[in-house]
Design a protein around this motif. Structure first.
Motif, PDB file in Angstrom:
ATOM      1  N   SER A  72      24.978   3.545 -25.918  1.00 23.78           N
ATOM      2  CA  SER A  72      24.614   4.908 -25.685  1.00 23.78           C
ATOM      3  C   SER A  72      24.339   5.015 -24.338  1.00 23.78           C
ATOM      4  O   SER A  72      24.400   6.122 -23.584  1.00 23.78           O
ATOM      5  CB  SER A  72      23.275   5.333 -26.528  1.00 23.78           C
ATOM      6  N   GLN A  73      23.786   4.028 -23.545  1.00 24.40           N
ATOM      7  CA  GLN A  73      23.458   3.793 -22.177  1.00 24.40           C
ATOM      8  C   GLN A  73      24.378   3.316 -21.035  1.00 24.40           C
ATOM      9  O   GLN A  73      24.586   3.680 -19.883  1.00 24.40           O
ATOM     10  CB  GLN A  73      22.207   3.060 -21.774  1.00 24.40           C
ATOM     11  N   PHE A  74      25.428   2.386 -21.728  1.00 28.02           N
ATOM     12  CA  PHE A  74      26.403   1.851 -20.678  1.00 28.02           C
ATOM     13  C   PHE A  74      27.750   2.046 -21.531  1.00 28.02           C
ATOM     14  O   PHE A  74      27.850   2.055 -22.705  1.00 28.02           O
ATOM     15  CB  PHE A  74      26.034   0.480 -20.822  1.00 28.02           C
ATOM     16  N   PRO A  75      28.694   1.933 -20.602  1.00 31.49           N
ATOM     17  CA  PRO A  75      30.198   2.086 -21.227  1.00 31.49           C
ATOM     18  C   PRO A  75      30.632   0.924 -21.769  1.00 31.49           C
ATOM     19  O   PRO A  75      31.690   0.193 -21.616  1.00 31.49           O
ATOM     20  CB  PRO A  75      31.016   2.584 -19.837  1.00 31.49           C
ATOM     21  N   LEU A  76      29.834   0.295 -22.786  1.00 35.45           N
ATOM     22  CA  LEU A  76      30.143  -1.029 -23.530  1.00 35.45           C
ATOM     23  C   LEU A  76      30.283  -0.869 -25.068  1.00 35.45           C
ATOM     24  O   LEU A  76      29.632  -0.041 -25.571  1.00 35.45           O
ATOM     25  CB  LEU A  76      29.329  -2.037 -23.171  1.00 35.45           C
ATOM     26  N   GLN A  77      31.068  -1.868 -25.657  1.00 30.03           N
ATOM     27  CA  GLN A  77      30.916  -1.851 -26.964  1.00 30.03           C
ATOM     28  C   GLN A  77      30.650  -3.068 -27.672  1.00 30.03           C
ATOM     29  O   GLN A  77      31.214  -4.143 -26.942  1.00 30.03           O
ATOM     30  CB  GLN A  77      32.377  -1.513 -27.589  1.00 30.03           C
ATOM     31  N   PHE A  78      29.821  -3.421 -28.620  1.00 34.43           N
ATOM     32  CA  PHE A  78      29.358  -4.674 -29.092  1.00 34.43           C
ATOM     33  C   PHE A  78      29.792  -4.824 -30.487  1.00 34.43           C
ATOM     34  O   PHE A  78      29.733  -3.801 -31.303  1.00 34.43           O
ATOM     35  CB  PHE A  78      27.749  -4.856 -29.039  1.00 34.43           C
TER      36      PHE A  78
END
Length: 312
Positions: free
Chosen positions: A12-18
């Protein structure tokens, strides 16, 4: 807090997917949902390579001698030496007038002086430029060929343009070096007429300087002028004389706000003479040999501004 909740907070804070895969965590960059187009403003290189040199949209190069720095090894601005310093332009014999543009020969170049096609461009067999840099406003250099409307040249184009605007006050300058002296005057003759005139004259026929000696040895190396021992029963007397001058100018006449008349002229002169003993003679005589070149050119232009976008 569990690992899944921690990763969700980071998403939700960074344009990343885990992604959890067994005992490993895979990180993937999240692509933006939408793209926005942004128009960049025009970028103009006002100092291309050096001060006073600019690169135009059509890939031509403009040089303004007034703002161009003096080239190392020269004592004053030189029009053709400035052109020679550009990428893609060289001189195989190191003479400033024999320029090779993009591999072409020097006779394939079109040289224009205020719209006048020039056949002679140098003094002292090409060692010195024949164009006074102080009267020239700007130089346009096209290295990728020239327009078909100009004709009979297949290599680059060197176009020198004088000042087009009239002067409202008297302006002048003068200079002197180890080769020649020069003077320039720009003066209004009336509210509508302006005269620009420059002149250069060599001092080599009056004094022999170290600079002239270097030029002389460079031009006449391996010739009978300097290597007289190679010719049987003949030795050239060290009594050579070289002289040159050039005069150029422009007359501007504002007929009206829309009508302009201009006249340009240029005169180039070169003289070289030397003495040598007559061959197989019992008399103490000397033969005079030499070369003289004289070029005169002029043009007359009328310009009419019919509208803000159209003129003839």
């Amino acid at each position: 807090m569990s690992l899944t909740e921690a990763l969700s907070g980071l998403e939700s804070q960074f344009p990343l997917q885990f992604f959890l895969l067994e005992d490993s965590i895979i990180i993937q960059h999240k692509e933006a949902d939408s793209f926005s187009n942004q128009v960049l403003s025009e970028v103009l290189l006002s100092q291309y390579l050096a001060k006073g040199v600019s690169l135009n949209k059509d890939r031509s190069v403009t040089i303004k001698p007034k703002g161009f720095n003096i080239i190392p090894g020269l004592s004053e601005p030189n029009v053709l030496a400035s052109v020679k310093s550009l990428p893609g332009i060289s001189s195989t014999d190191e003479f400033v007038t024999n320029l090779n543009i993009r591999g072409g020969t020097n006779d394939q170049n079109l040289i224009l002086w205020d719209g006048i096609k020039m056949c002679q461009s140098g003094h002292f067999f090409g060692m010195i430029s024949a164009f006074d840099p102080y009267i020239i406003h700007k130089i346009n250099v096209i290295k990728n060929g020239t327009s078909t409307k100009l004709g009979d040249r297949v290599s680059g184009r060197i176009e020198m343009m004088l000042y087009q605007e009239p002067n409202d006050k008297v302006d002048g300058s003068a200079g002197f070096n180890l080769i020649a002296g020069s003077a320039l005057v720009k003066t209004p003759l009336s509210k509508k007429i302006t005269l620009q005139i420059s002149a250069r004259r060599s001092n080599t026929d009056l004094i022999e300087t170290a600079t002239y000696s270097q030029y002389f040895d460079r031009v006449f190396q391996d010739t009978e002028v300097t290597n007289s021992d190679n010719v049987a029963d003949r030795s050239v007397i060290n009594n050579q004389k070289f002289f040159f001058y050039d005069i150029s100018g422009k007359l501007l006449f504002d007929l009206s706000k829309k009508d302009k008349l201009s006249a340009s002229f240029i005169s180039i002169n070169n003289e070289f003479n030397f003495l040598e003993p007559a061959e197989n003679t019992l008399l103490n005589q000397a033969l005079e040999r030499g070369l003289k070149q004289q070029n005169n050119a002029g043009s007359l232009r009328y310009k009419r501004q019919w509208s803000p976008r159209y003129n003839t």
